[in-house]
Design a protein around this motif. Structure first.
Motif, PDB file in Angstrom:
ATOM      1  N   GLY A  43       0.789  -1.224   0.000  1.00  0.00           N
ATOM      2  CA  GLY A  43       0.000   0.000   0.000  1.00  0.00           C
ATOM      3  C   GLY A  43       0.819   1.270   0.000  1.00  0.00           C
ATOM      4  O   GLY A  43       0.267   2.358   0.097  1.00  0.00           O
ATOM      5  N   GLY A  44       2.133   1.147  -0.115  1.00  0.00           N
ATOM      6  CA  GLY A  44       3.000   2.329  -0.140  1.00  0.00           C
ATOM      7  C   GLY A  44       2.732   3.200  -1.352  1.00  0.00           C
ATOM      8  O   GLY A  44       2.478   2.696  -2.445  1.00  0.00           O
ATOM      9  N   LEU A  45       2.765   4.515  -1.173  1.00  0.00           N
ATOM     10  CA  LEU A  45       2.532   5.456  -2.261  1.00  0.00           C
ATOM     11  C   LEU A  45       3.857   5.945  -2.827  1.00  0.00           C
ATOM     12  O   LEU A  45       4.797   6.217  -2.074  1.00  0.00           O
ATOM     13  CB  LEU A  45       1.709   6.647  -1.769  1.00  0.00           C
ATOM     14  CG  LEU A  45       0.276   6.332  -1.375  1.00  0.00           C
ATOM     15  CD1 LEU A  45      -0.381   7.571  -0.791  1.00  0.00           C
ATOM     16  CD2 LEU A  45      -0.519   5.811  -2.544  1.00  0.00           C
ATOM     17  N   HIS A  46       3.917   6.072  -4.158  1.00  0.00           N
ATOM     18  CA  HIS A  46       5.136   6.477  -4.845  1.00  0.00           C
ATOM     19  C   HIS A  46       4.799   7.420  -5.990  1.00  0.00           C
ATOM     20  O   HIS A  46       3.666   7.458  -6.470  1.00  0.00           O
ATOM     21  CB  HIS A  46       5.867   5.252  -5.404  1.00  0.00           C
ATOM     22  CG  HIS A  46       6.195   4.236  -4.357  1.00  0.00           C
ATOM     23  ND1 HIS A  46       7.231   4.388  -3.476  1.00  0.00           N
ATOM     24  CD2 HIS A  46       5.602   3.063  -4.045  1.00  0.00           C
ATOM     25  CE1 HIS A  46       7.273   3.346  -2.661  1.00  0.00           C
ATOM     26  NE2 HIS A  46       6.281   2.530  -2.991  1.00  0.00           N
ATOM     27  N   ASP A  47       5.795   8.165  -6.461  1.00  0.00           N
ATOM     28  CA  ASP A  47       5.616   9.007  -7.637  1.00  0.00           C
ATOM     29  C   ASP A  47       5.297   8.143  -8.849  1.00  0.00           C
ATOM     30  O   ASP A  47       5.602   6.951  -8.873  1.00  0.00           O
ATOM     31  CB  ASP A  47       6.888   9.812  -7.921  1.00  0.00           C
ATOM     32  CG  ASP A  47       7.134  10.895  -6.874  1.00  0.00           C
ATOM     33  OD1 ASP A  47       6.145  11.380  -6.288  1.00  0.00           O
ATOM     34  OD2 ASP A  47       8.311  11.238  -6.667  1.00  0.00           O
ATOM     35  N   LEU A  48       4.724   8.757  -9.867  1.00  0.00           N
ATOM     36  CA  LEU A  48       4.356   8.026 -11.078  1.00  0.00           C
ATOM     37  C   LEU A  48       5.564   7.436 -11.806  1.00  0.00           C
ATOM     38  O   LEU A  48       5.437   6.510 -12.588  1.00  0.00           O
ATOM     39  CB  LEU A  48       3.562   8.924 -12.026  1.00  0.00           C
ATOM     40  CG  LEU A  48       2.189   9.369 -11.502  1.00  0.00           C
ATOM     41  CD1 LEU A  48       1.550  10.360 -12.463  1.00  0.00           C
ATOM     42  CD2 LEU A  48       1.288   8.177 -11.281  1.00  0.00           C
ATOM     43  N   SER A  49       6.759   7.957 -11.535  1.00  0.00           N
ATOM     44  CA  SER A  49       7.961   7.463 -12.198  1.00  0.00           C
ATOM     45  C   SER A  49       8.578   6.246 -11.497  1.00  0.00           C
ATOM     46  O   SER A  49       9.550   5.678 -11.984  1.00  0.00           O
ATOM     47  CB  SER A  49       9.002   8.586 -12.283  1.00  0.00           C
ATOM     48  OG  SER A  49       9.365   8.992 -10.966  1.00  0.00           O
ATOM     49  N   ALA A  50       8.017   5.818 -10.396  1.00  0.00           N
ATOM     50  CA  ALA A  50       8.594   4.704  -9.625  1.00  0.00           C
ATOM     51  C   ALA A  50       8.563   3.402 -10.442  1.00  0.00           C
ATOM     52  O   ALA A  50       7.600   3.111 -11.135  1.00  0.00           O
ATOM     53  CB  ALA A  50       7.821   4.515  -8.332  1.00  0.00           C
TER      54      ALA A  50
END
Length: 60
Positions: A43-50
């Motif tokens: 469920g970790g959130l990341h930038d779209l570039s991850a």
């Protein structure tokens, strides 16, 4: 001797075997949460570039 799937036909038979026994066989990808990617594992959130999860190490 163990065998690994070698093509689409082998994969579909293997996927059918797993799904008959209650396992998910669909390809898992990032989930979207507003303007972020969300890891389906933790469920970790990341930038779209991850490209992979920096929390748990998951990658598609």
């Amino acid at each position: 001797m163990a065998s690994a799937p070698t093509g689409d036909a082998d994969e579909s038979v293997f996927d059918q075997f797993l799904s008959d026994r209650g396992h998910e066989t669909e390809q898992v990808d990032w989930e979207r949460e507003y303007n972020k990617k969300q890891c389906p594992e933790c469920g970790g959130l990341h930038d779209l570039s991850a490209a992979d999860c920096t929390v748990c190490g998951w990658s598609p």
